[in-house]
Enzyme design. Structure first.
Site, short mmCIF file in Angstrom:
data_model
loop_
_atom_site.label_atom_id
_atom_site.label_comp_id
_atom_site.label_asym_id
_atom_site.label_seq_id
_atom_site.Cartn_x
_atom_site.Cartn_y
_atom_site.Cartn_z
N CYS A 143 1.05 -1.22 -0.03
CA CYS A 143 -0.02 -0.06 0.10
C CYS A 143 0.93 1.15 -0.10
O CYS A 143 2.00 1.19 0.20
CB CYS A 143 -0.82 -0.03 1.15
SG CYS A 143 -1.97 -1.27 1.16
N TYR A 192 -5.52 -12.84 -3.78
CA TYR A 192 -5.23 -12.61 -2.33
C TYR A 192 -6.09 -13.36 -1.41
O TYR A 192 -7.34 -13.28 -1.40
CB TYR A 192 -5.28 -11.15 -2.34
CG TYR A 192 -5.10 -10.30 -1.01
CD1 TYR A 192 -3.70 -11.00 -0.41
CD2 TYR A 192 -5.71 -9.23 -0.31
CE1 TYR A 192 -3.45 -10.28 0.71
CE2 TYR A 192 -5.10 -8.55 0.63
CZ TYR A 192 -4.26 -8.96 1.16
OH TYR A 192 -3.64 -8.44 2.24
N HIS A 206 -3.64 -12.19 5.29
CA HIS A 206 -3.57 -10.79 6.26
C HIS A 206 -4.94 -10.73 6.95
O HIS A 206 -5.02 -9.44 7.36
CB HIS A 206 -3.15 -9.73 5.13
CG HIS A 206 -1.82 -9.83 4.88
ND1 HIS A 206 -1.32 -9.17 3.84
CD2 HIS A 206 -0.49 -10.31 5.67
CE1 HIS A 206 0.10 -9.20 3.57
NE2 HIS A 206 0.36 -9.88 4.69
N ASP A 212 2.88 -9.44 9.86
CA ASP A 212 3.69 -9.65 8.51
C ASP A 212 4.83 -8.53 8.40
O ASP A 212 5.88 -8.68 8.04
CB ASP A 212 2.73 -9.63 7.59
CG ASP A 212 3.60 -10.60 6.28
OD1 ASP A 212 4.20 -11.36 6.63
OD2 ASP A 212 2.89 -10.40 5.25
#
Ligand code: ADP
Ligand code: SF4
Length: 719
Positions: A54, A195, A198, A289
């Protein structure tokens, strides 16, 4: 006197200058990192993958993002990925600003990014995401979707629940994902990431027993929970039709109650291996992470990834805040990873692969693991980086991580203060070719960074200093003087044309900060310290096992670090803060939970929502920030972490003698960094770079950086 502002210009990329340095050679030691790897229908040129990250630019600043990604491609990464891209209005993670691929209207922005990545010489990858129960849908106002009826998992704990997806919802989701894949291919992407990591993706939510309480064929057994992922992978392969590779980003460890276990991951890898062209393994949450260097070392997560490659016939990508090429080589040779993934190391040094290949390992601008980059996304603002001040400024201001315009005059600069602002100014001016005199009052170079790096778990921050000193050591035209406290007379007597003052700031000892506008009453017999005292003898003179109150009204890392330091020395520490948690701003660097845990385990007594209102000898008075009720607490000493004041005596002295400047050949005096306005280390480094970038330019009234304007839709008065 002008400060951080000053000369401005419409940004155009600088001419390519002095990069790559002449005479660089291919370094064979790391050859294994430069082998190609096949990813289904495409092939990488080396093993370096910039995994999705991001950047706070997303759909609002696509051109700025395109340039940022292009420059990284130029720096040698074989694959450059976007951040997560929302595939549908039911995956709307407002207020966060990521890319969107909701409909065809989003394709041009995505295509511009792909084109820029290709222009830089890399494969373009896109991470398609449906955020499921992590999407509060504040813009679209759709009901969030998930495997079961449960509250959303957003950071803000938004007051809305995800709705349990019906079979027709699942069918629709597959249709949206297929459409997004088609659009991604039309936009020119070579690699499509699916994806499932997370806790940010509906595919993770379905995989996880924590969220998946279904009793149909999508819930229960590991096979059932991975059914949706299997279907989406199969759909994606079909849509890619051999034109783009499919990478599955999968969670490997989630130690929360009911989280995805190792068995679930191993089972999914073995069963779904034929549906993907590569695996990218991530941890259960972004916080776990992207841990900071304060809480984990380079490659500390290796045990969680090790062994998974043996279950797969496909290449494996993984990260580890890798900056050491030896560690990277070991990852490949030991069979843990095939491709070296990096987000933060690629932000701190977009040219990391290039430098390794060309024997410039010492020049790598190593990530310090501070997560200031993450704070851009978390505050919905364009990404910034402590180590790389050009990050986010590539298109906005035309800055480049390695190149800078050559000098345009024979001007010479006195830089006063060798903190992060002064070191960056001297280093970047030196790179431009100007003669620079860097004067530092102390014996040690590095200012606050050199000091703070001595605090618990912050040693990695020292890299900010080391990188700049390394660069400066290569510029014979940059002279460094230690133990040289500069006064106005020294400036006027110096053989320079321009002066930049980067003398930093000191912590206040009067309690003024966010909570108190006026000094708090302090008994003359009280022991009052500030963070500045922690580097001197005062902290050693505290004695043993004292009761110490740390009043943290700063809310970033330092109050918590100070409490940790003192607790580690055996004192009984109480951290008093008007905020609801210790180090509250670190929610933006993903550290806030880890900080609470560490403080509590260290025995620090955290007193939230309280302020110190008076300091006596042997006691402090604190108040509840809501009721105002006061109480007296025993304290042998108080450490005030509230606010700083610029060290601006030199600036004021020179301002008073402005009329003498021209007579001594001085054209300009500027003040930057903490001496101008105390802020983050990242802001100080950026200010140093800005000074060097804008040096020798005519001031202009133009907006200092470019921005993208919203394209207006046709206006209608209906209704
Ligand atoms: P910044 O974050 O803005 O770079 P720092 O506080 O980290 O600021 O660094 C400022 C540096 O300037 C410190 O190393 C300090 O010793 C030095 N300094 C302060 N005043 C003077 C001065 N008059 N002459 C030379 N160096 C100075
Ligand atoms: Fe690394 Fe900090 Fe830069 Fe992020 S901001 S890339 S953590 S140095």
């Amino acid at each position: 006197m002008t400060g951080d502002g000053g000369a401005t210009r419409a940004a155009e990329p600088p001419p390519r200058h002095s990069w790559p340095p002449a005479g660089t050679v291919h370094d064979r030691r790391f050859d294994v990192l430069f082998e190609p790897v096949r990813l289904g229908p495409v092939q990488t040129k080396n093993r370096f993958v910039q995994v999705p990250h991001c950047n706070g630019m997303g759909y609002r600043d696509p051109t700025a993002q395109a340039q940022m990604r292009r420059i990284k491609a130029e720096g040698g990464w074989s694959v450059i990925c976007t951040e997560q891209v929302e595939i549908h209005p039911t995956s709307d993670i407002t207020p966060f600003i990521e890319l969107r691929l909701w409909d065809d209207g989003d394709i041009p922005a995505l295509a511009r990014i792909a084109e820029a990545i290709h222009d830089g010489g890399a494969l373009a990858a896109i991470e398609l995401a449906h955020n499921g129960m992590n999407a509060p849908n504040l813009t679209s106002r759709e009901a969030p979707l998930g495997p079961h009826h449960l509250p959303v998992t957003t950071w803000a704990n938004d007051p809305v629940q995800a709705r349990m997806m019906s079979k027709s919802d699942i069918a629709e989701l597959r249709g949206w994902h297929r459409a997004a894949v088609r659009r991604a291919i039309r936009a020119g992407y070579d690699v499509v990431y699916v994806y499932a990591g997370h806790t940010l993706s509906v595919l993770h939510h379905f995989l996880s027993p924590r969220f998946n309480h279904r009793s149909d064929e999508y819930g229960g057994s590991s096979e059932n929970r991975s059914r949706l992922l299997a279907e989406i992978l199969a759909d994606t392969r079909e849509e890619c039709e051999g034109r783009a590779a499919v990478v599955c980003r999968l969670t490997v460890a989630d130690d929360r109650e009911g989280g995805i276990g190792r068995g679930d991951t191993e089972d999914a890898v073995a069963r779904l291996d034929h549906l993907t062209d590569a695996w990218d393994f991530v941890l259960g949450t972004w916080e776990s992470d992207s841990t900071t260097s304060r809480f984990s070392a380079e490659n500390e997560r290796e045990p969680l990834i090790a062994g998974l490659k043996a279950l797969s016939a496909k290449p494996v990508i993984g990260v580890g805040r890798f900056t050491s090429p030896d560690t990277m080589v070991a990852q490949v040779r030991s069979g843990v990873l095939d491709l070296i993934g990096a987000a933060r190391p690629s932000i701190a040094d977009p040219f990391l692969p290039w430098k390794i290949e060309h024997g410039l390992v010492d020049d790598i601008r190593e990530c310090i693991g501070c997560n200031i980059c993450v704070s851009g996304d978390m505050t919905m603002s364009p990404i910034r980086c402590t180590q790389n001040p050009s990050m986010g400024e590539e298109w906005r201001r035309g800055w480049h991580p390695e190149r800078i315009r050559p000098k345009t005059s024979d001007a010479s600069v006195l830089v006063v203060g060798a903190g992060p602002a002064g070191l960056e100014a001297a280093s970047s001016l030196g790179r431009r070719g100007y003669r620079v005199v860097l004067a530092e009052a102390g014996r040690t170079l590095g200012g606050r960074v050199a000091r703070e790096a001595m605090l618990p778990s912050l040693a990695t921050w020292r890299r900010v200093v080391d990188h700049r000193l390394f660069r400066i050591s290569g510029y014979p035209h940059v002279e460094v003087y230690r133990e040289s406290e500069i006064e106005p007379d020294d400036v006027l007597g110096a053989d320079v044309t321009d002066v930049v003052v980067a003398t930093g700031a000191t912590w206040r000892a009067d309690g003024v900060g966010r909570w108190h506008a006026a000094p708090v009453p302090i008994d003359p017999g009280a022991v009052v310290l500030t963070p500045d005292d922690l580097f001197g003898p005062a902290v050693d003179h505290l004695g043993r096992e004292r009761r110490i109150v740390v009043f943290d009204d700063d809310h970033y890392y330092l109050g918590g670090v100070v409490a940790e330091l003192l607790a580690g020395r055996g004192h009984r520490v109480r951290l008093v803060t008007p905020a609801p948690l210790a180090s509250a701003w670190t929610a933006h660097t993903l550290e806030i939970d880890a900080i609470q845990r560490r403080l509590l385990l260290a025995g620090v007594d955290v007193a939230p929502s309280r302020a110190v209102v008076a300091v006596g000898a042997g006691a402090v008075r604190t108040c509840c920030v809501f009721t105002g009720r006061e109480q007296t607490e025993e304290a042998d000493a108080v450490v005030l972490v509230t606010a700083r004041l610029p060290v601006d005596g030199l600036v004021a002295g020179l301002e008073a003698r402005r009329s003498e400047w021209s007579g001594h050949g001085i054209r300009s005096v500027r003040c930057i960094g903490d001496a101008w306005a105390p802020g983050t280390i990242a802001a100080a480094v950026w200010a140093g770079r800005r000074y060097a970038e804008e040096f020798d330019e005519q001031p202009s009234d133009a907006e200092p950086f470019r921005r993208e304007y919203t394209a207006l839709a046709p206006y209608s008065r209906v209704p």
